[in-house]
Design an enzyme around this catalytic site. Structure first.
Site: not given
Length: 413
Positions: A119, A76
């Site tokens: 998340d 990410k």
């Protein structure tokens, strides 16, 4: 569950998709991020796992280890930061791209606020990038995000908003807060009227594919090293970012793509069945927190529908077993720290190869050459220790000893 996609094609990368995401933009994103302190300068390792390949009865199995991409611990680090850079450039086209995350324009950005639901890993990446750029970051977390992951995000100066619902409800809350306060959403999932930033996030992930092409000396327009590539599902962004790159690079000779997601968060599989972006049918509560998404990104689906050959789901228990197997290593396989979502590809491969009929359906044979992506390390260290039975530090110590003993070359020939 397993679903063979009847809409998958083998053709040149379509011009209409190239206008949205392409190799040139992926390389530009990679270049802009290369000087950011949040990214390590070298390519992440591509490990050969001959013992795991023998266990799965395939010709070759390689793992791309994204846990060492950054101190953030996951892939990410390539998505949210480059999306933030590109969004700031829309507002300030005179800014130097590489200087944004160096904090050169922090004074000008002090009143700018970005927000996202997460998340865990996306929010952590956005918070770190916003902190370095000098703008404010607000992160919306749903009920299933652990306190450990919340603390990891807050450590980068983000303001945390907690809601009682699931991931998709946190996405809606982030959108509501942004509209109410004039903040900018920097999300990795698209919706009606919101596609530019999710595209930028997905484009950032193309750096992973670019490195794999370099590490395997692949040639453009020809079949590459791998016959099968397993890609994590979620909302579809990571899978779209990598598949689009490989598709454009290899053309009709692209590898077979297999999407993997938790059984209780099967939005991509349901999209494939219905032929349109769809919602998951389960609880969307999985140990694979990074893949616990209930709604497919419509933008990502435009890329996935025509090129992903197989959509499948796995159970949490399968992921946990795969975590333990990678952590243990073997005589010929280095121990690897891979988080709950990072092991989806290995868990899926093992399930497919445990049944001859399933293997035949997806074209897996003893000659297949398989690529899996470990998208994260121990991003929740206490949870990792609980599931694996040993800490990430212990696994890394054994990895270092193994690699020293084997004089490991991390890039396959």
């Amino acid at each position: 569950m397993l679903f063979l996609n009847p809409r998958a094609t083998r053709a040149d990368y379509p011009a209409e998709l190239s206008a949205i995401m392409n190799i040139a933009q992926a390389h530009q994103s990679r270049e802009w991020l290369s000087s950011w302190r949040g990214i390590h300068p070298n390519a992440t390792p591509l490990y050969d796992l001959p013992d795991a390949a023998a266990r799965c009865q395939v010709g070759r199995l390689c793992l791309k280890d994204e846990s060492v991409r950054s101190h953030l611990g996951s892939f990410k680090a390539l998505g949210a930061p480059i999306a933030l850079v590109r969004q700031i450039l829309r507002l300030h086209p005179d800014f130097e791209p590489a200087a944004i995350l160096a904090g050169r324009y922090a004074q000008a950005l002090r009143g700018y606020t970005v927000i996202s639901a997460t998340d865990g890993n996306h929010g952590r990446g956005l918070a770190a990038a916003a902190q370095d750029a000098g703008c404010r970051c607000v992160i919306v977390l749903h009920a299933h995000v652990s306190p450990e992951r919340e603390q990891a995000i807050a450590a980068y100066g983000a303001d945390i908003v907690r809601i009682a619902g699931n991931y998709d409800e946190s996405v809606h809350e982030a959108t509501r807060l942004a509209a109410a306060h004039g903040w900018q959403v920097v999300a990795d999932t698209s919706y009606d009227g919101y596609e530019d930033i999710p595209r930028d996030v997905m484009q950032g992930y193309g750096a992973i594919a670019a490195e794999i092409v370099e590490q395997t000396s692949a040639q453009r327009g020809r079949a590459g090293t791998f016959t099968h590539v397993f890609l994590q599902g979620g909302v579809g962004g990571m899978a779209a970012g990598l598949a689009s790159y490989f598709w454009e690079y290899h053309g009709p000779q692209r590898p077979r793509f297999i999407s993997v997601e938790p059984a209780q968060a099967d939005c991509l599989l349901q999209s494939a069945i219905q032929g349109r972006p769809a919602k998951a049918t389960g609880t969307v509560d999985s140990v694979m927190a990074g893949l616990a998404c209930g709604e497919t990104s419509p933008l990502a689906w435009r890329f996935l529908q025509p090129c992903v050959d197989v959509f499948m789901t796995i159970e949490d228990e399968q992921a946990i077993e795969a975590m333990r197997a990678l952590a243990q290593g073997s005589e010929r396989d280095t121990p690897i720290v891979a988080g709950e979502s990072g092991v989806a590809g290995l868990a899926a491969l093992e399930w497919l190869r445990s049944d001859p009929q399933r293997s035949e359906q997806v074209g897996l044979t003893a000659e297949s050459r398989v690529l899996i992506i470990s998208t994260e390390g121990a991003t929740a260290p206490r949870e990792y220790t609980r599931l694996v039975g040993q800490s990430a530090e212990q696994v890394l110590q054994r990895q270092q000893a193994w690699q020293a003993a084997h004089s490991l070359q991390t890039q396959p020939a």
